[in-house]
Motif scaffolding. Structure first.
Motif, PDB file in Angstrom:
ATOM      1  N   ASP A  23       6.447   0.582   7.004  1.00  0.00           N
ATOM      2  CA  ASP A  23       5.029   0.307   6.698  1.00  0.00           C
ATOM      3  C   ASP A  23       4.549   1.249   5.612  1.00  0.00           C
ATOM      4  O   ASP A  23       3.949   2.258   5.911  1.00  0.00           O
ATOM      5  CB  ASP A  23       4.208   0.447   7.972  1.00  0.00           C
ATOM      6  N   MET A  24       4.729   0.886   4.318  1.00  0.00           N
ATOM      7  CA  MET A  24       5.494  -0.223   3.835  1.00  0.00           C
ATOM      8  C   MET A  24       6.136   0.118   2.495  1.00  0.00           C
ATOM      9  O   MET A  24       6.032  -0.593   1.519  1.00  0.00           O
ATOM     10  CB  MET A  24       4.608  -1.479   3.722  1.00  0.00           C
ATOM     11  N   GLU A  77       3.966  -6.404   3.921  1.00  0.00           N
ATOM     12  CA  GLU A  77       3.899  -5.697   5.217  1.00  0.00           C
ATOM     13  C   GLU A  77       5.085  -6.135   6.069  1.00  0.00           C
ATOM     14  O   GLU A  77       5.605  -7.240   5.905  1.00  0.00           O
ATOM     15  CB  GLU A  77       2.589  -6.054   5.943  1.00  0.00           C
ATOM     16  N   HIS A  97       0.844  -1.207   0.000  1.00  0.00           N
ATOM     17  CA  HIS A  97       0.000   0.000   0.000  1.00  0.00           C
ATOM     18  C   HIS A  97       0.869   1.243   0.000  1.00  0.00           C
ATOM     19  O   HIS A  97       1.958   1.260   0.576  1.00  0.00           O
ATOM     20  CB  HIS A  97      -0.977   0.008   1.177  1.00  0.00           C
ATOM     21  N   GLU A 112      -5.081   1.824   2.507  1.00  0.00           N
ATOM     22  CA  GLU A 112      -5.030   0.592   3.284  1.00  0.00           C
ATOM     23  C   GLU A 112      -5.212   0.903   4.763  1.00  0.00           C
ATOM     24  O   GLU A 112      -5.926   0.217   5.487  1.00  0.00           O
ATOM     25  CB  GLU A 112      -3.686  -0.127   3.060  1.00  0.00           C
ATOM     26  N   GLU A 113      -4.548   1.986   5.193  1.00  0.00           N
ATOM     27  CA  GLU A 113      -4.510   2.304   6.627  1.00  0.00           C
ATOM     28  C   GLU A 113      -5.870   2.739   7.177  1.00  0.00           C
ATOM     29  O   GLU A 113      -6.053   2.789   8.379  1.00  0.00           O
ATOM     30  CB  GLU A 113      -3.471   3.407   6.892  1.00  0.00           C
TER      31      GLU A 113
HETATM   32 ZN   LIG Z   1       0.876  -1.439   6.375  1.00  0.00          ZN
END
Ligand SMILES: [Zn+2]
Length: 415
Positions: free
Chosen positions: A126-127, A190, A94, A162-163
């Motif tokens: 991340d990431m 990840e 992501h 994504e987060e």
């Molecule tokens: Zn992540």
């Protein structure tokens, strides 16, 4: 195009150790894009798109409704005539990062800075590290593809949001399905310290809004107390959490591998009421549950919905305009290890590490397994550093990821 060309002494790698400069350059370049989830990621996507197109690849973009965020999916085709797009392996990551608000960073979070044997910056572990390593590998994969030596297609999938609940990846999955691409496997990069994570729990977050009826506190019979009904529902949520933790039939053999070997459920925030002498007309709370892979999210949701219906009926018997609203804020499915045995043995061979892990944090992996694509999580850096002030990745982790990807590419190459 935003590009960090910083060459001050801070960002120079420790000179006596040879670190993978190309991947670190890419990581530095990616960190320089402020892709905090609430912002657009288009500048980063355009940079990666231009790079892929220079390599002769065709990228596919899918956008959010506001068209200010995009996913990128690109395939390095395989086969003698480099015409095979289907099957193959997805490398997934992501682009968005969590905010830095309220955090006191030692150096600018969007300027990658090497101190000692670590690279600091938001997204270092991340990431963006994994994505940087994959982009570094890409020219070599393209060369093999052009000479007909690539045995299975390699796909790169980079997503947005994504987060904030894995909102981007489903668009990629729908898009490739529509195009008839059914990848054999997926690796989500990840941060796992390059260990193999084969399953994770699902995460659901719900907002619960209890609408009561105001009255003066001396006239309780004329009101419906939103806090009182919220507290009954919270009591039920706690009972259910307790019950789930003891329910033997929900446990399967592999669940002992989770730190907490059962599904969890807990209330996180609450607001309600305006004054001591007023029967409150509104109370809101949130709860979070993390289901084991073999349980569905409905296993936990359905009993809560039944309780909501029961309490709403009681409230409405006193005042028809009252009731309880249950609103899903986040729903990320669990990732199951049920079909990934073949992929697991490939990863074990490549990493020289048989050990399998199961974790409680969620990734896009569950969306891939739900789409029928066996998936594992394996990437550089530690989840311990994710989301934190002075997020970093150890340089050795980037090197390990490069080695892993190189072996992976070798395993896809006809010699
Ligand atoms: Zn992540």
């Amino acid at each position: 195009m935003m590009r960090n060309n910083s060459t001050d002494s801070d960002s120079q790698a420790n000179s006596d150790i040879a670190y993978p400069t190309q991947s670190l350059d890419w990581l530095t370049r990616l960190i320089a894009f402020d892709t905090v989830s609430r912002h657009s990621n288009l500048a980063l996507i355009e940079d990666v798109q231009a790079y892929c197109e220079q390599l002769g690849l065709t990228v596919d973009l899918t956008f959010n409704d506001a068209k200010n965020k995009a996913n990128l999916f690109v395939t390095v085709p395989a086969g003698e005539n480099a015409d095979q797009l289907n099957h193959g392996l997805v490398l997934s990551g992501h682009t968005d990062v969590v905010p830095v608000d309220g955090q006191e960073w030692t150096s600018d979070p969007f300027t990658a800075t090497i101190r000692g044997d670590k690279l600091y910056g938001r997204g270092a572990c991340d990431m963006k590290g994994f994505i940087g390593c994959v982009l570094t590998l890409l020219p070599q994969a393209v060369k093999l593809s052009n000479t007909g030596q690539l045995r299975r297609p390699l796909h790169l999938a980079v997503s947005f949001d994504e987060e904030v609940g894995c909102l981007g990846a489903p668009l990629i999955l729908a898009d490739i399905k529509a195009r008839g691409i059914t990848p054999d496997y997926c690796i989500v990069g990840e941060p796992t310290n390059m260990a193999m994570v084969v399953a994770h729990k699902g995460i659901s977050i719900y907002r619960c809004r209890v609408h009561g009826k105001s009255a003066h506190s001396s006239l309780t019979a004329q009101g419906v107390n939103a806090i009182s009904y919220a507290s009954r529902l919270i009591g039920y949520v706690d009972e259910l959490a307790e019950e789930i933790s003891h329910r033997d039939d929900t446990l399967s053999d592999g669940d002992a591998m989770f730190d907490v070997p059962y599904s969890t459920l807990s209330v996180g925030t609450i607001q309600g009421g305006t004054a001591t002498n007023i029967v409150p007309n509104l109370c809101e709370f949130t709860f979070d549950y993390r289901n084991l892979p073999h349980m569905t999210q409905d296993d936990i949701l359905i009993p809560i919905q039944a309780k909501v219906a029961e309490l709403s009926a009681q409230m409405q018997a006193r005042a028809p305009e009252t009731g309880i609203e249950l609103i899903q804020a986040v729903g990320v499915p669990a990732m199951t290890d049920s079909d990934s045995a073949e992929l697991q043995s490939l990863i074990a061979t490549l990493t020289n590490d048989e050990q399998r892990h199961k974790v409680a944090y969620a990734t896009e992996g569950g969306q891939f397994t739900n789409a029928g694509i066996p998936t594992i999580i394996c990437g550089p850096g530690s989840i311990e550093q994710a989301h934190k002030v002075d997020e970093y990745v150890e340089l050795i982790e980037i090197e390990r990821c490069d080695t892993f990807l190189q072996k992976l590419l070798d395993s896809c190459t006809i010699k």
